[in-house]
Design a protein around this motif. Structure first.
Motif, PDB file in Angstrom:
ATOM      1  N   VAL A 122       4.594  47.803  62.644  1.00 29.81           N
ATOM      2  CA  VAL A 122       4.048  46.583  62.049  1.00 29.81           C
ATOM      3  C   VAL A 122       4.015  45.514  63.131  1.00 29.81           C
ATOM      4  O   VAL A 122       5.024  45.268  63.792  1.00 29.81           O
ATOM      5  CB  VAL A 122       4.895  46.098  60.852  1.00 29.81           C
ATOM      6  N   ILE A 123       2.859  44.888  63.305  1.00 25.46           N
ATOM      7  CA  ILE A 123       2.709  43.817  64.277  1.00 25.46           C
ATOM      8  C   ILE A 123       2.435  42.520  63.526  1.00 25.46           C
ATOM      9  O   ILE A 123       1.511  42.457  62.712  1.00 25.46           O
ATOM     10  CB  ILE A 123       1.558  44.100  65.269  1.00 25.46           C
ATOM     11  N   GLY A 124       3.255  41.506  63.800  1.00 25.72           N
ATOM     12  CA  GLY A 124       3.083  40.221  63.130  1.00 25.72           C
ATOM     13  C   GLY A 124       3.558  39.073  63.985  1.00 25.72           C
ATOM     14  O   GLY A 124       4.078  39.280  65.088  1.00 25.72           O
ATOM     15  N   ASP A 125       3.399  37.877  63.446  1.00 23.66           N
ATOM     16  CA  ASP A 125       3.701  36.668  64.220  1.00 23.66           C
ATOM     17  C   ASP A 125       4.905  35.887  63.725  1.00 23.66           C
ATOM     18  O   ASP A 125       5.266  34.888  64.339  1.00 23.66           O
ATOM     19  CB  ASP A 125       2.475  35.748  64.262  1.00 23.66           C
ATOM     20  N   ILE A 126       5.512  36.318  62.617  1.00 25.96           N
ATOM     21  CA  ILE A 126       6.677  35.587  62.105  1.00 25.96           C
ATOM     22  C   ILE A 126       7.764  36.567  61.665  1.00 25.96           C
ATOM     23  O   ILE A 126       7.522  37.764  61.531  1.00 25.96           O
ATOM     24  CB  ILE A 126       6.315  34.627  60.944  1.00 25.96           C
ATOM     25  N   GLY A 127       8.932  36.028  61.432  1.00 26.37           N
ATOM     26  CA  GLY A 127      10.079  36.835  61.049  1.00 26.37           C
ATOM     27  C   GLY A 127       9.873  37.640  59.782  1.00 26.37           C
ATOM     28  O   GLY A 127      10.408  38.742  59.662  1.00 26.37           O
ATOM     29  N   ALA A 128       9.102  37.122  58.828  1.00 23.89           N
ATOM     30  CA  ALA A 128       8.853  37.864  57.590  1.00 23.89           C
ATOM     31  C   ALA A 128       8.152  39.192  57.872  1.00 23.89           C
ATOM     32  O   ALA A 128       8.411  40.190  57.188  1.00 23.89           O
ATOM     33  CB  ALA A 128       8.026  37.027  56.620  1.00 23.89           C
ATOM     34  N   ASP A 129       7.279  39.222  58.878  1.00 22.77           N
ATOM     35  CA  ASP A 129       6.605  40.467  59.248  1.00 22.77           C
ATOM     36  C   ASP A 129       7.612  41.478  59.795  1.00 22.77           C
ATOM     37  O   ASP A 129       7.596  42.654  59.428  1.00 22.77           O
ATOM     38  CB  ASP A 129       5.521  40.191  60.302  1.00 22.77           C
ATOM     39  N   VAL A 130       8.488  41.013  60.668  1.00 23.32           N
ATOM     40  CA  VAL A 130       9.526  41.860  61.256  1.00 23.32           C
ATOM     41  C   VAL A 130      10.472  42.353  60.174  1.00 23.32           C
ATOM     42  O   VAL A 130      10.803  43.547  60.110  1.00 23.32           O
ATOM     43  CB  VAL A 130      10.301  41.088  62.351  1.00 23.32           C
TER      44      VAL A 130
END
Length: 171
Positions: A122-130
């Motif tokens: 999963v690639i994301g820009d905020i902690g919720a993605d991680v």
């Protein structure tokens, strides 16, 4: 050389496209640098792709599902088709199982693509993605933007400068 993951799931706003809060206008969609190269390279290598996106504007009455679908269609016009789109329409206070940082969107995307979360990035820009990736048993890559909090960067297992660098980590 390790084989690529079976799937890569991407956050939409702030990752694939510039974040325009509560965007319901396809004309405002602007790709993030590296988005074309990333999605093209993944598909060329046979990696399944999907999008996992919180869209609380629907639950807040600020957007319609049709507006979100139109923005998503514009993203696909620019980047090509994704194997799945998983969208959470709920507000944070609704307590749903799908809204990131919970794992629901990631698990639903993996099921739709027929892949195991453990073979997914999963690639994301905020902690919720991680956090959503980790809760689902997937790997996570954080691509910080100006809205990413310093503590989210510190907590992330893998942090890269941009989507070009994410591609190097994934493939």
């Amino acid at each position: 050389m390790t084989p690529p993951p079976a799937a890569v799931l991407l956050d939409r706003d702030g990752t694939l496209v510039h974040d325009v809060p509560y965007n319901g206008d396809p004309a405002l969609v602007r790709l993030m640098p590296g988005a074309i190269e990333l999605t093209t390279a993944l598909r060329t290598r046979g990696v399944r792709t999907g999008v996992v996106s919180n869209q609380s504007g629907i639950g807040r009455g600020m957007l319609t599902e049709e507006q979100v679908a139109a923005v998503n269609a514009r993203v696909e016009t620019l980047l090509g088709r994704f194997g799945t789109w998983q969208v959470c329409p709920h507000r944070p206070e609704d307590g749903c199982a799908c809204r990131k940082p919970r794992p629901g969107l990631v698990l639903a995307a993996c099921a739709a693509l027929g892949v195991d979360p453990s073979d997914t990035v999963v690639i994301g820009d905020i902690g919720a993605d991680v956090d959503a990736a980790r809760a689902a048993g997937a790997r996570a890559i954080l691509v910080p933007t100006e809205r990413t909090l310093p503590e989210e960067v510190e907590r992330a297992p893998v942090v890269v400068a941009d989507l070009h660098a994410a591609l190097a980590v994934v493939l």
